[in-house]
Design an enzyme around this catalytic site. Structure first.
Site, PDB file in Angstrom:
ATOM      1  N   ASP A 155       0.830  -1.195   0.000  1.00  0.00           N
ATOM      2  CA  ASP A 155       0.000   0.000   0.000  1.00  0.00           C
ATOM      3  C   ASP A 155       0.879   1.265   0.000  1.00  0.00           C
ATOM      4  O   ASP A 155       1.664   1.455  -0.941  1.00  0.00           O
ATOM      5  CB  ASP A 155      -0.940  -0.077   1.207  1.00  0.00           C
ATOM      6  CG  ASP A 155      -2.049   0.950   1.190  1.00  0.00           C
ATOM      7  OD1 ASP A 155      -3.081   0.680   0.552  1.00  0.00           O
ATOM      8  OD2 ASP A 155      -1.882   2.009   1.822  1.00  0.00           O
ATOM      9  N   ASP A 180      -8.732  -8.215  -3.191  1.00  0.00           N
ATOM     10  CA  ASP A 180      -8.464  -6.866  -2.687  1.00  0.00           C
ATOM     11  C   ASP A 180      -9.308  -5.862  -3.471  1.00  0.00           C
ATOM     12  O   ASP A 180      -9.179  -5.748  -4.694  1.00  0.00           O
ATOM     13  CB  ASP A 180      -6.977  -6.553  -2.824  1.00  0.00           C
ATOM     14  CG  ASP A 180      -6.563  -5.263  -2.128  1.00  0.00           C
ATOM     15  OD1 ASP A 180      -7.448  -4.491  -1.731  1.00  0.00           O
ATOM     16  OD2 ASP A 180      -5.348  -5.045  -1.973  1.00  0.00           O
ATOM     17  N   GLY A 192      -7.782 -10.574   1.044  1.00  0.00           N
ATOM     18  CA  GLY A 192      -8.110  -9.193   0.763  1.00  0.00           C
ATOM     19  C   GLY A 192      -6.873  -8.313   0.789  1.00  0.00           C
ATOM     20  O   GLY A 192      -5.784  -8.727   0.375  1.00  0.00           O
ATOM     21  N   HIS A 193      -7.039  -7.090   1.313  1.00  0.00           N
ATOM     22  CA  HIS A 193      -5.971  -6.092   1.267  1.00  0.00           C
ATOM     23  C   HIS A 193      -4.842  -6.413   2.238  1.00  0.00           C
ATOM     24  O   HIS A 193      -3.669  -6.204   1.929  1.00  0.00           O
ATOM     25  CB  HIS A 193      -6.575  -4.723   1.592  1.00  0.00           C
ATOM     26  CG  HIS A 193      -5.645  -3.576   1.387  1.00  0.00           C
ATOM     27  ND1 HIS A 193      -5.097  -3.255   0.156  1.00  0.00           N
ATOM     28  CD2 HIS A 193      -5.158  -2.647   2.257  1.00  0.00           C
ATOM     29  CE1 HIS A 193      -4.333  -2.188   0.276  1.00  0.00           C
ATOM     30  NE2 HIS A 193      -4.349  -1.801   1.545  1.00  0.00           N
ATOM     31  N   PHE A 194      -5.187  -6.912   3.411  1.00  0.00           N
ATOM     32  CA  PHE A 194      -4.177  -7.234   4.423  1.00  0.00           C
ATOM     33  C   PHE A 194      -3.950  -8.748   4.461  1.00  0.00           C
ATOM     34  O   PHE A 194      -4.311  -9.437   5.428  1.00  0.00           O
ATOM     35  CB  PHE A 194      -4.574  -6.680   5.791  1.00  0.00           C
ATOM     36  CG  PHE A 194      -4.360  -5.199   5.918  1.00  0.00           C
ATOM     37  CD1 PHE A 194      -3.080  -4.664   5.969  1.00  0.00           C
ATOM     38  CD2 PHE A 194      -5.435  -4.324   5.966  1.00  0.00           C
ATOM     39  CE1 PHE A 194      -2.870  -3.298   6.077  1.00  0.00           C
ATOM     40  CE2 PHE A 194      -5.235  -2.952   6.073  1.00  0.00           C
ATOM     41  CZ  PHE A 194      -3.952  -2.440   6.134  1.00  0.00           C
TER      42      PHE A 194
END
Length: 287
Positions: A102, A237, A263-265
């Site tokens: 990120d 994500d 997902g994102h994490f």
């Protein structure tokens, strides 16, 4: 090995970082994203510390690092890069691999593209470097970049508890949701709720637009220097979509791309899998 916790002064500001492993071994620098801190690497630091020297700093305005007011510090990704590079210089780290996630991506890739001889390898977990990676999540942020006043109310919603929790839980398979600790979003929200921090985050939201100007240089760096690259990206994500992971292959045909059911994490649900990928990848990359 145990994780050590340090604070050093960089340009008159406290910069906090976590360290694990033997400094005589190859170094991996871990750069966190929004809205978290180096705490996102807490398990990975332990998992890899037998074989690598790991450094995970908190960016200014995040975690345990200094948090000067938004009118007292240049909250830009250029400045965060400058602070990170100064930290690495202070620690005497001349050669290192980068783990970017990120916000860590525009910081780490600025360092890599400007000092390619220092970077031994790149590991990207939702660390975007291509326009293909942007999803509809970014519509409100790009609108905010064009007109801050008109869109600030909508963007502020991204700083509230529901949005912070969503960053950790969206795209996570039902059978893995139990692996995501509520401590993650609770800690992040506590940092966001500090007086003045949301103004800092709004400034960084606005400044993010200028990272896109750096994408051509990042991609030229990939093509010219061909850094060994591992992509471990959540295919679910909704912030940086999987097309952003696949796009790396355009300039790095030898990149090892793994789309995880996450997902994102992704570290919170697939930490062991990512650690195993790194243990397989880095010895070959550094050989």
């Amino acid at each position: 090995m145990n994780v050590r916790h340090h604070t050093v002064q960089i340009q008159g500001l406290d910069v906090f970082y976590r360290e694990a492993g033997d400094p005589a071994k190859p170094t991996l620098v871990l750069l966190h994203g929004f809205p978290t801190s180096s705490a996102m690497f807490r398990e990975l630091l332990r998992d890899l510390s037998d074989d690598y020297h790991l450094i995970a700093p908190d960016h200014i305005g995040f975690g345990q690092s200094a948090m000067p007011a938004v009118d007292e510090f240049d909250y830009s990704f250029e400045k965060l890069t400058e602070i990170t590079l100064a930290l690495l210089d202070t620690l005497g780290l001349d050669r290192f691999a980068l783990y970017i996630q990120d916000y860590g991506a525009p910081i780490g890739l600025r360092i890599a593209s400007r000092a390619p001889d220092r970077v031994t390898a790149i590991i990207s977990q939702s660390g975007n470097a291509y326009m293909e990676g942007f999803t509809p999540f970014w519509d409100v942020l790009f609108a905010h970049a064009k007109d801050r006043q008109a869109n600030e109310a909508d963007v502020r919603k991204l700083l509230e508890p529901e949005a912070t929790k969503w960053q950790y839980t969206h795209g996570v398979p039902i059978d893995r949701l139990e692996l995501v600790s509520p401590d993650t979003w609770t800690l992040d929200q506590a940092y966001l709720d500090r007086p003045g921090n949301k103004e800092i985050q709004l400034q960084l939201f606005w400044d993010y637009q200028f990272n896109l100007d750096g994408y051509p240089a990042f991609q030229e760096y990939f093509r010219t220097h061909r850094p060994p690259t591992l992509i471990a990206w959540g295919r679910n994500d909704e912030i940086f979509g999987p097309e952003g992971a696949k796009a790396y292959a355009r300039d790095l045909p030898d990149a090892e791309i793994h789309l995880l059911d996450a997902g994102h994490f992704a570290l919170d649900t697939h930490g062991r899998e990512i650690a195993d990928l790194i243990r397989d990848f880095l010895p070959r990359a550094l050989a």
